[in-house]
Each structure stands twice: as structure tokens, then as C-alpha cells.
Scaffold this motif. Structure first.
Motif, mmCIF file in Angstrom:
data_model
loop_
_atom_site.group_PDB
_atom_site.id
_atom_site.type_symbol
_atom_site.label_atom_id
_atom_site.label_comp_id
_atom_site.label_asym_id
_atom_site.label_seq_id
_atom_site.Cartn_x
_atom_site.Cartn_y
_atom_site.Cartn_z
ATOM 1 N N ARG A 148 38.078 -34.859 18.509
ATOM 2 C CA ARG A 148 36.813 -35.430 18.025
ATOM 3 C C ARG A 148 35.661 -35.132 18.969
ATOM 4 O O ARG A 148 34.546 -34.819 18.520
ATOM 5 N N VAL A 183 43.601 -34.099 9.547
ATOM 6 C CA VAL A 183 42.902 -35.383 9.604
ATOM 7 C C VAL A 183 43.166 -36.157 8.319
ATOM 8 O O VAL A 183 43.471 -35.589 7.271
ATOM 9 N N LEU A 206 34.629 -27.578 12.512
ATOM 10 C CA LEU A 206 34.357 -28.749 13.333
ATOM 11 C C LEU A 206 32.974 -28.765 13.964
ATOM 12 O O LEU A 206 32.551 -29.784 14.513
ATOM 13 N N SER A 211 31.618 -33.097 17.910
ATOM 14 C CA SER A 211 32.101 -32.370 16.740
ATOM 15 C C SER A 211 31.432 -32.950 15.505
ATOM 16 O O SER A 211 30.805 -34.016 15.551
ATOM 17 N N LEU A 263 33.170 -33.935 12.918
ATOM 18 C CA LEU A 263 34.147 -34.732 12.168
ATOM 19 C C LEU A 263 33.447 -35.926 11.535
ATOM 20 O O LEU A 263 32.668 -36.618 12.200
ATOM 21 N N GLU A 285 32.572 -39.636 10.096
ATOM 22 C CA GLU A 285 32.852 -40.978 10.579
ATOM 23 C C GLU A 285 34.044 -41.561 9.821
ATOM 24 O O GLU A 285 34.157 -41.411 8.607
ATOM 25 N N VAL A 342 42.191 -38.133 13.379
ATOM 26 C CA VAL A 342 42.937 -36.899 13.669
ATOM 27 C C VAL A 342 44.401 -37.262 13.883
ATOM 28 O O VAL A 342 44.728 -37.998 14.814
#
Length: 307
Positions: free
Chosen positions: A141, A160, A175, A182, A184, A186, A190
Motif C-alpha cells: 500500500r 486485493v 498501483l 500508491s 490502491l 480506500e 492486500v
């Protein structure tokens, strides 16, 4: 206000059934390195990926969800964390060799376990993970890194579970990695990652791990209640040097202190509240801004609500 927020959320939704462990009002201070802060409204430790996916799919989409690894890079505010905190346990801590240069690592596996498994498999290039006090989920992350290497240098893909419960495999390019960041979404958790290194003799790998461990021991307050590196290194600067130049080495607010050994680390000397620790960090940011004109950015996550 923070406590009221937690109560308000809790009466607005029902929790889906789980096979893992679901705890209401779970204290988070014992689970984070600072040993300070409030409780999670709910702490969920899923039995496996199916348990996590099914739970998130059925959970009211308005309920906030966040992942918790080893709690090393985090301030949990004193009012606690509304919603659900997900902590991956032993079922997510496996490391498996895929081929001569590749490992598949569970999201709950520590950096020490990953680097040691790589050594045993004769895979070099991931020794730097030995120095990061966190789990694979956190590395992925935050693009965790140290000693000239970052997660983006070794990551191939990650699996994920999105906040919706959907499972997805993301490639490195998905990513959007930058320094300690990153893209990713919210609430995404992962659950595993594939890392690729290079062929290397186990003895050479161990020597590099020993060098890194010795360097950390010499320069960082490893045996203290701390959160790790506090501020990101600004372009062209080292955060610790800016903090030192601003006269903040040893600066205190209650039981919270800027480490004298490495002044990009904040310490809990005993009974500091999370409010003390965060306020000390803001004191440091203000002094650095006044002295150098540089605005330091927090690297440590600050989560939850104030008391």
C-alpha cells in the motif's frame, strides 16, 4: 465527539456472520508500536480470503474499513477508529517459492519472514524488506522501502479484496506508485503479493541482511515505543537533517519526544497519548517550516478520531 461518532455508526448497521474473529471495542494500543491510542469499533481477524471477501460484500457500504498490519507506521488517535479494522493473522502470513527468483507472500507476512524465506530459496534483491517493520500488505500500500530499494522494485502483482468484497489481481503498473504512496483504493485489503528478485547465494544474502540489521541498530531507536520514520524525505533533503537543523532533536511534549538518536523518529517515553505524539509532530513541522521554508509531509498514518 469522536466517541459519539463511533456510537452513531454502531447503531446504524448490522454485521454479517463470520468464521474468523470479530471483536467489539477492541483496544488498538497493544497492537501498534507507539502503544497509545483508542479502540477499534470492530476488529475483524478473518479466517481466510473467502471469509474476508464475503464479510465485506455483505457489510453496509457506508461503514469505513481499514487494514492493520504490525502497527509500526501508525498513530491511532485517542478517540478510536469507527467502523471495521481488518487484521490479517497466521492464515495470511505464508511465504511460498514460485520459481527460482519469485515468492508469493501473504499480506500478513512480515518483512523479516519474506527476506529470510528469500535467503533460504537463494533469491536476492529483497533483503531491504528485512529493515521495514511491517507486513506485506503495508509495504504494497505505501510502497515501503529502505536502503535504496522500494517495493515497486520487486513487486510483480498483488491480490486485493476491495471494499465491495470483489477480489482483484493488480499488476505493478496498476498501483500508480510514487514515493511512499500508491493508488490502491480506500478500504482495499492486500491479501497477497508476488515479489521477484534475482538468483544469489544464501551466504551473500545473509551478509547483506546482517549489514542492514547492524545499520538499523546503530542509527535507529529500535528498542523504544516509536512509529518508525515520521516524515517523508522532501525532494533534495533528508527529513532528519531538517528536523535537526530546526533544533528539534530531543524536543518533548509530555511523554512524547523527538528521538535524540534519530530525529525523524518520535518516541513514547511512557504514558504519552496519541494527541501528545501527533501534536509534537506538528510542533516539529512548524519549526522546520520556520527554519528552512520546507513543509514536511507525514509518512506515519494518523487514523481515527480525536477524543
Amino acid at each position: 465527539m469522536g466517541q459519539a461518532l463511533g456510537l452513531e455508526v454502531s447503531v446504524c448497521y448490522a454485521l454479517p456472520p463470520v468464521r474468523g474473529r470479530l471483536t467489539h471495542g477492541a483496544p488498538l494500543a497493544p497492537l501498534v508500536w507507539f502503544k497509545a491510542g483508542g479502540a477499534a469499533e470492530w476488529l475483524f481477524e478473518p479466517a481466510d480470503v473467502d471469509d474476508l471477501s464475503n464479510f465485506l460484500f455483505a457489510l453496509d457500504p457506508l461503514v469505513p474499513v481499514m487494514g492493520l498490519g504490525l502497527g509500526s507506521n501508525m498513530i491511532v488517535r485517542d478517540g478510536g477508529v469507527p467502523g471495521v479494522v481488518v487484521r490479517l493473522g497466521k492464515a495470511f502470513a505464508k511465504v511460498e517459492r514460485v520459481d527460482d527468483v519469485t515468492l508469493r507472500c501473504g499480506g500478513g507476512a512480515s518483512g523479516i519472514l519474506v527476506s529470510s524465506s528469500a535467503r533460504d530459496a537463494g533469491i536476492g534483491g529483497v533483503e531491504f524488506l528485512r529493515s521495514i517493520p511491517g507486513t506485506v500488505g503495508g509495504f504494497v500500500r505505501m510502497n515501503g522501502g529502505a536502503y535504496g530499494r522500494e517495493t515497486k522494485d520487486v513487486l510483480v502483482t498483488c491480490d486485493v479484496v476491495l471494499r465491495s468484497g470483489e477480489r482483484r489481481t493488480l499488476a505493478l503498473a496498476d498501483l500508480g506508485y510514487t514515493y511512499r504512496h500508491s493508488d490502491l483504493p480506500e478500504g482495499a485489503i492486500v491479501v497477497s503479493a508476488v515479489f521477484r528478485g534475482r538468483p544469489e547465494e544464501p551466504g551473500v544474502i545473509q551478509a547483506e541482511m546482517d549489514r542492514i540489521a547492524a545499520a538499523r541498530e546503530e542509527s535507529q531507536p529500535l528498542r523504544s515505543k516509536t512509529g518508525g520514520s515520521t516524515f517523508k524525505n522532501p525532494d533534495g533533503h533528508k527529513a532528519w537533517a531538517l528536523v535537526d537543523a530546526a533544533g528539534c532533536r530531543g524536543l518533548r511534549r509530555g511523554d512524547a519526544q523527538v528521538s535524540e538518536k534519530h530525529c525523524n523518529f518520535l518516541l513514547n517515553l511512557g504514558n504519552a497519548s496519541s494527541a501528545d505524539i501527533e501534536a509534537l509532530g506538528e510542533d516539529v513541522r512548524a519549526k522546520v517550516k520556520a527554519q528552512s521554508g520546507v513543509t514536511l509531509e507525514w509518512e506515519i498514518q494518523r487514523i481515527g478520531v480525536e477524543k
